[in-house]
Motif scaffolding. Structure first.
Motif, PDB file in Angstrom:
ATOM      1  N   CYS A  92      -2.816  -1.858   4.240  1.00 31.19           N
ATOM      2  CA  CYS A  92      -4.032  -1.478   3.511  1.00 31.19           C
ATOM      3  C   CYS A  92      -5.227  -2.274   4.007  1.00 31.19           C
ATOM      4  O   CYS A  92      -5.133  -3.475   4.267  1.00 31.19           O
ATOM      5  N   GLY A  93      -6.361  -1.593   4.128  1.00 33.84           N
ATOM      6  CA  GLY A  93      -7.588  -2.257   4.557  1.00 33.84           C
ATOM      7  C   GLY A  93      -8.698  -2.028   3.543  1.00 33.84           C
ATOM      8  O   GLY A  93      -8.460  -1.728   2.362  1.00 33.84           O
ATOM      9  N   GLU A  94      -9.941  -2.137   4.045  1.00 31.88           N
ATOM     10  CA  GLU A  94     -11.083  -1.988   3.148  1.00 31.88           C
ATOM     11  C   GLU A  94     -11.176  -0.594   2.546  1.00 31.88           C
ATOM     12  O   GLU A  94     -11.667  -0.427   1.435  1.00 31.88           O
ATOM     13  N   GLN A  95     -10.735   0.392   3.307  1.00 31.67           N
ATOM     14  CA  GLN A  95     -10.814   1.764   2.794  1.00 31.67           C
ATOM     15  C   GLN A  95      -9.917   1.960   1.576  1.00 31.67           C
ATOM     16  O   GLN A  95     -10.214   2.754   0.693  1.00 31.67           O
ATOM     17  N   GLN A  96      -8.803   1.244   1.543  1.00 33.21           N
ATOM     18  CA  GLN A  96      -7.881   1.355   0.410  1.00 33.21           C
ATOM     19  C   GLN A  96      -8.312   0.469  -0.753  1.00 33.21           C
ATOM     20  O   GLN A  96      -7.890   0.686  -1.885  1.00 33.21           O
ATOM     21  N   HIS A  97      -9.126  -0.558  -0.455  1.00 33.75           N
ATOM     22  CA  HIS A  97      -9.598  -1.457  -1.505  1.00 33.75           C
ATOM     23  C   HIS A  97     -11.114  -1.603  -1.428  1.00 33.75           C
ATOM     24  O   HIS A  97     -11.633  -2.699  -1.136  1.00 33.75           O
ATOM     25  N   PRO A  98     -11.852  -0.527  -1.683  1.00 28.49           N
ATOM     26  CA  PRO A  98     -13.319  -0.573  -1.530  1.00 28.49           C
ATOM     27  C   PRO A  98     -13.992  -1.550  -2.486  1.00 28.49           C
ATOM     28  O   PRO A  98     -14.965  -2.205  -2.116  1.00 28.49           O
ATOM     29  N   LYS A  99     -13.503  -1.660  -3.695  1.00 23.63           N
ATOM     30  CA  LYS A  99     -14.127  -2.570  -4.660  1.00 23.63           C
ATOM     31  C   LYS A  99     -13.913  -4.021  -4.255  1.00 23.63           C
ATOM     32  O   LYS A  99     -14.811  -4.864  -4.399  1.00 23.63           O
ATOM     33  N   SER A 100     -12.729  -4.339  -3.741  1.00 27.23           N
ATOM     34  CA  SER A 100     -12.453  -5.700  -3.287  1.00 27.23           C
ATOM     35  C   SER A 100     -13.349  -6.057  -2.114  1.00 27.23           C
ATOM     36  O   SER A 100     -13.913  -7.167  -2.043  1.00 27.23           O
ATOM     37  N   ALA A 101     -13.504  -5.105  -1.184  1.00 27.51           N
ATOM     38  CA  ALA A 101     -14.352  -5.357  -0.017  1.00 27.51           C
ATOM     39  C   ALA A 101     -15.799  -5.567  -0.447  1.00 27.51           C
ATOM     40  O   ALA A 101     -16.489  -6.452   0.072  1.00 27.51           O
ATOM     41  N   SER A 102     -16.272  -4.765  -1.389  1.00 25.11           N
ATOM     42  CA  SER A 102     -17.650  -4.901  -1.877  1.00 25.11           C
ATOM     43  C   SER A 102     -17.848  -6.243  -2.571  1.00 25.11           C
ATOM     44  O   SER A 102     -18.864  -6.923  -2.369  1.00 25.11           O
ATOM     45  N   THR A 140       2.110   2.899  -8.856  1.00 18.83           N
ATOM     46  CA  THR A 140       2.361   3.937  -7.851  1.00 18.83           C
ATOM     47  C   THR A 140       1.766   5.274  -8.286  1.00 18.83           C
ATOM     48  O   THR A 140       1.198   6.004  -7.473  1.00 18.83           O
ATOM     49  N   VAL A 141       1.882   5.600  -9.581  1.00 18.82           N
ATOM     50  CA  VAL A 141       1.314   6.858 -10.073  1.00 18.82           C
ATOM     51  C   VAL A 141      -0.207   6.806 -10.025  1.00 18.82           C
ATOM     52  O   VAL A 141      -0.868   7.788  -9.664  1.00 18.82           O
ATOM     53  N   ALA A 142      -0.774   5.650 -10.371  1.00 24.66           N
ATOM     54  CA  ALA A 142      -2.227   5.505 -10.314  1.00 24.66           C
ATOM     55  C   ALA A 142      -2.729   5.657  -8.883  1.00 24.66           C
ATOM     56  O   ALA A 142      -3.798   6.232  -8.647  1.00 24.66           O
ATOM     57  N   ALA A 143      -1.960   5.154  -7.910  1.00 23.33           N
ATOM     58  CA  ALA A 143      -2.384   5.230  -6.510  1.00 23.33           C
ATOM     59  C   ALA A 143      -2.196   6.627  -5.942  1.00 23.33           C
ATOM     60  O   ALA A 143      -3.072   7.154  -5.250  1.00 23.33           O
ATOM     61  N   GLU A 146      -5.512  10.863  -8.364  1.00 25.19           N
ATOM     62  CA  GLU A 146      -5.152   9.923  -7.300  1.00 25.19           C
ATOM     63  C   GLU A 146      -6.186   8.795  -7.223  1.00 25.19           C
ATOM     64  O   GLU A 146      -7.394   9.030  -7.305  1.00 25.19           O
ATOM     65  N   GLY A 147      -5.714   7.573  -7.080  1.00 25.70           N
ATOM     66  CA  GLY A 147      -6.601   6.422  -6.952  1.00 25.70           C
ATOM     67  C   GLY A 147      -7.215   5.962  -8.263  1.00 25.70           C
ATOM     68  O   GLY A 147      -8.247   5.291  -8.263  1.00 25.70           O
ATOM     69  N   SER A 148      -6.593   6.294  -9.403  1.00 25.92           N
ATOM     70  CA  SER A 148      -7.137   5.904 -10.716  1.00 25.92           C
ATOM     71  C   SER A 148      -7.088   4.394 -10.899  1.00 25.92           C
ATOM     72  O   SER A 148      -6.136   3.728 -10.475  1.00 25.92           O
TER      73      SER A 148
END
Length: 383
Positions: A358-368, A274-277, A305-307
């Motif tokens: 959550c979608g691709e914007q929240q998980h860009p690496k997964s989408a890539s 949660t802190v990383a997000a 944020e987003g670490s």
């Protein structure tokens, strides 16, 4: 083959003093230890030694003056591989003596005082001690001068006598054909003296083995493999000679939290998901106090944020001090995003809800990654 007189830069009629002076100057100039192991200097050094080994011997010099290289090659030393290294060592001991004494561990005068041996002590310290510097007490077994006989080895009230075999020189010389070989006197062992009535305390050695307690100051910033020299703290010298030195070799114990890279300290710190997000503050261990760092050696680290796992945060000036300047390294905190475990039913429900939102914007690496994997499968299967 070059002329030996030309190699040494002297005339054919020069005397022994001029020959020795020229050899000493050239040998010091081309000595491998003074030229960083240069092959050219080493070759020149051997050439100089070879020339001097011939011209310093009156018989060899006479044969060389009459017949040139043919008069000495094979019969009395000469070219490389002819066994000249014994002569070279003897020449060095005779000519340089005190000049190279310290370099090779000390050279005593024949039958005179001898410098004590250097000692080595391996000391393991903690990273905290290396960081802040400290004073450590060590116990070193070393030889000390016998007080009963003042180091002479002879019973109080008596004195050592001059060895009759070597006349006090400590060395005897024997001739073998064209060669003259010098060795330690077998009767006195090279000391030049005989102890007929030995000291009861040291049994004629002049020294006793004893443990000595020393305080060693560890400077702040030392690294693994550092060496500290304590002059005059080694073994006692023989026959009133100076003490050797004590060399302390340091090793730094591995730390359970920190790794060291030069002046930088590296530390991996777990971060809640949660802190990383969302971003926030966490506490990281620190070796130094000061602003934003309390007495418990904790320091506040801001997590962006987003670490993701592997991201690093560099804290300037929080690393190791430098031995030779006021510079300090950095503390590098590597973030390790921790996935929560043992979730309650309500927590799992919230996590599923978050996953659905959550979608691709929240998980860009997964989408890539999924896109690359899809193209790979299409190329392999043709579908």
């Amino acid at each position: 083959m070059r002329d030996y007189y030309e190699i040494l830069g002297v005339s054919r009629g020069c005397d022994e003093a001029a020959l020795k002076s020229s050899f000493r100057k050239l040998a010091m100039e081309h000595h491998p230890d003074r030229n960083g192991g240069c092959e050219e200097a080493e070759g020149r050094f051997k050439e100089i030694n070879e020339a001097y080994s011939i011209l310093s011997d009156p018989q060899k010099r006479a044969r060389y003056d009459q017949f040139g290289h043919a008069g000495v090659n094979g019969g009395g030393g000469g070219g490389p591989g002819s066994g000249q290294f014994h002569d070279v060592n003897d020449i060095f001991n005779e000519v340089f003596g005190d000049v190279f004494g310290d370099m090779f561990g000390g050279r005593r005068q024949r039958g005179g005082p001898a410098r004590g041996q250097d000692l080595r002590y391996d000391l393991e310290i903690s990273l905290e001690q290396a960081y802040a510097g400290s004073e450590v007490e060590i116990v070193v077994p070393a030889s000390i001068q016998c007080e009963a006989c003042d180091g002479s080895g002879a019973k109080p009230g008596t004195s050592p006598t001059v060895c009759g075999t070597c006349g006090g020189a400590g060395r005897v010389r024997a001739s073998q054909g064209f060669f003259s070989v010098e060795r330690a006197c077998p009767r006195c062992g090279g000391s030049g003296q005989l102890i007929l009535d030995p000291c009861v305390e040291c049994r004629g050695h002049g020294q006793l083995r004893k443990e000595r307690t020393l305080q060693v100051r560890i400077p702040a910033g030392v690294d693994d493999g550092a060496r500290i020299r304590l002059a005059g703290e080694g073994d006692a010298g023989a026959r009133g000679g100076p003490r050797g030195d004590l060399y302390i070799f340091l090793s730094v114990k591995p730390h359970e939290l920190f790794d060291r890279d030069g002046l930088d300290l590296l530390c991996t710190v777990p971060v809640p998901m949660t802190v990383a997000a969302l971003g926030g503050d966490i506490e990281a261990p620190c070796l130094m106090g000061g602003e934003n760092c309390d007495g418990a050696c904790k320091i506040e680290v801001k997590v962006p944020e987003g670490s993701q796992t592997g991201r690093t945060v560099r804290l300037k000036g929080r690393g190791m001090p430098s031995l030779r300047s006021r510079e300090r390294g950095d503390l590098i905190v590597e973030l390790f995003v921790e996935t929560p475990t043992r979730l309650s039913a309500r927590q799992k429900e919230l996590m599923r809800e978050l996953s659905d939102l959550c979608g691709e914007q929240q998980h860009p690496k997964s989408a890539s990654f999924i896109g690359k994997a899809k193209r790979f499968w299409e190329e392999v299967t043709g579908v």
